[in-house]
Design an enzyme around this catalytic site. Structure first.
Site, PDB file in Angstrom:
ATOM      1  N   SER A   1      58.813  33.812  28.678  1.00 29.41           N
ATOM      2  CA  SER A   1      59.924  34.745  28.499  1.00 29.41           C
ATOM      3  C   SER A   1      60.554  35.124  29.835  1.00 29.41           C
ATOM      4  CB  SER A   1      59.435  36.021  27.808  1.00 29.41           C
ATOM      5  OG  SER A   1      58.790  35.701  26.606  1.00 29.41           O
TER       6      SER A   1
HETATM    7  N1  SAH Z   1      53.654  35.197  26.140  1.00 28.80           N
HETATM    8  C1  SAH Z   1      54.079  33.880  26.555  1.00 28.80           C
HETATM    9  C2  SAH Z   1      55.361  33.433  25.891  1.00 28.80           C
HETATM   10  C3  SAH Z   1      55.021  32.846  24.620  1.00 28.80           C
HETATM   11  S1  SAH Z   1      56.270  31.995  23.720  1.00 28.80           S
HETATM   12  C4  SAH Z   1      54.179  33.765  28.045  1.00 28.80           C
HETATM   13  O1  SAH Z   1      53.945  34.743  28.760  1.00 28.80           O
HETATM   14  O2  SAH Z   1      54.443  32.656  28.516  1.00 28.80           O
HETATM   15  C5  SAH Z   1      55.576  32.271  22.118  1.00 28.80           C
HETATM   16  C6  SAH Z   1      54.248  31.607  21.842  1.00 28.80           C
HETATM   17  O3  SAH Z   1      53.838  32.034  20.556  1.00 28.80           O
HETATM   18  C7  SAH Z   1      54.303  30.085  21.795  1.00 28.80           C
HETATM   19  O4  SAH Z   1      53.373  29.565  22.700  1.00 28.80           O
HETATM   20  C8  SAH Z   1      53.919  29.760  20.343  1.00 28.80           C
HETATM   21  O5  SAH Z   1      53.142  28.576  20.214  1.00 28.80           O
HETATM   22  C9  SAH Z   1      53.098  30.991  19.958  1.00 28.80           C
HETATM   23  N2  SAH Z   1      52.971  31.279  18.533  1.00 28.80           N
HETATM   24  C10 SAH Z   1      53.885  31.192  17.534  1.00 28.80           C
HETATM   25  N3  SAH Z   1      53.353  31.587  16.365  1.00 28.80           N
HETATM   26  C11 SAH Z   1      52.050  31.939  16.630  1.00 28.80           C
HETATM   27  C12 SAH Z   1      50.958  32.448  15.848  1.00 28.80           C
HETATM   28  N4  SAH Z   1      51.057  32.682  14.530  1.00 28.80           N
HETATM   29  N5  SAH Z   1      49.801  32.696  16.458  1.00 28.80           N
HETATM   30  C13 SAH Z   1      49.632  32.489  17.786  1.00 28.80           C
HETATM   31  N6  SAH Z   1      50.609  32.008  18.582  1.00 28.80           N
HETATM   32  C14 SAH Z   1      51.815  31.753  18.016  1.00 28.80           C
END
Ligand code: SAH
Length: 222
Positions: A67
């Site tokens: 993000s």
């Molecule tokens: N917090 C992260 C950004 C993550 S982007 C950072 O600091 O880089 C969102 C993430 O959520 C992705 O990696 C995606 O694979 C994950 N995601 C989506 N649905 C999910 C779920 N039900 N459980 C766990 N992870 C999930």
């Protein structure tokens, strides 16, 4: 607080804090100090290290993104942490948000649905010496029941509605910070648990990749 020893990019981090976070109203010293310390460039693919501190999200593989710095700061500030808490993150991605949380909270748990991202994030956090970060692969819409209850939960993917399992895993007075679809985009929402019910506060519009799972969007929405 944890020791971080990623050399370089100090001036970029300072610039990011001064130009993107403080002018937009991020004022919590714990949050600003964490942003000055955590080496963001180590959580993005090498090809993007030079743009790691810019004011936008970046691709991290698997169709997912790290993000924008401001959004990570805002979500962290919305949790209202004072230090030492137990926190859960849903969507580990690069592990950057986890590192920021680990600088402030006592223990940070995170659930990621994609194995390759969970593995890479775990390696980066370990290389930086974080001992209070715990990652598991699975459906984060169901939380991480065995470690509950949490002082705070932050969801870094956009949900169709507030997942009841996550609210249930909050301590009394604990906060869930989550992007929720409102029919014409996502709204960053703070949910505060009070007994069996909760109160919600809408913060601002936002754009996140979909939260896919049993209490999220169906599998084919990625
Ligand atoms: N917090 C992260 C950004 C993550 S982007 C950072 O600091 O880089 C969102 C993430 O959520 C992705 O990696 C995606 O694979 C994950 N995601 C989506 N649905 C999910 C779920 N039900 N459980 C766990 N992870 C999930």
């Amino acid at each position: 607080m944890q020791a971080v020893n990623g050399p370089g990019f100090e001036s970029e981090r300072k610039w990011m804090v001064q130009t993107q976070l403080i002018p937009r109203g991020i004022s919590d010293k714990l949050v600003l100090d964490a942003f000055r310390k955590v080496p963001r460039h180590m959580f993005v693919p090498d090809a993007f290290a030079d743009s790691a501190h810019n004011d936008y999200p970046l691709p991290i593989g698997g169709g997912q993104t790290i993000s924008q710095p401001y959004m990570v700061a805002l979500m962290t500030e919305c949790l209202g942490l004072k230090g030492g808490e137990k926190v859960l993150e849903i969507g580990t991605g690069s592990g950057y948000q986890m590192a920021i949380l680990a600088e402030i909270a006592g223990e940070v748990y995170s659930v990621e649905r994609l194995q390759e991202l969970a593995d890479a994030a775990g390696r980066h956090l370990e290389a930086l010496g974080y001992k209070n970060c715990f990652i598991k692969v699975g459906d984060g819409t169901l939380g991480w029941e065995e470690k509950a209850p949490y002082d705070g939960i932050v969801v870094t993917a956009g949900a169709p509605k507030i997942p009841p399992s996550l609210v249930r895993q909050l301590k009394e007075g604990g906060r869930l910070v989550i992007p929720v679809d409102c029919g014409f985009g996502q709204v960053l929402t703070i949910v505060e648990r009070h007994g069996p019910s909760f109160k919600t506060n809408e913060v601002c519009g936002c754009v996140f990749v979909p939260l896919i799972g049993k209490e999220g969007w169906p599998e084919n929405s990625s």
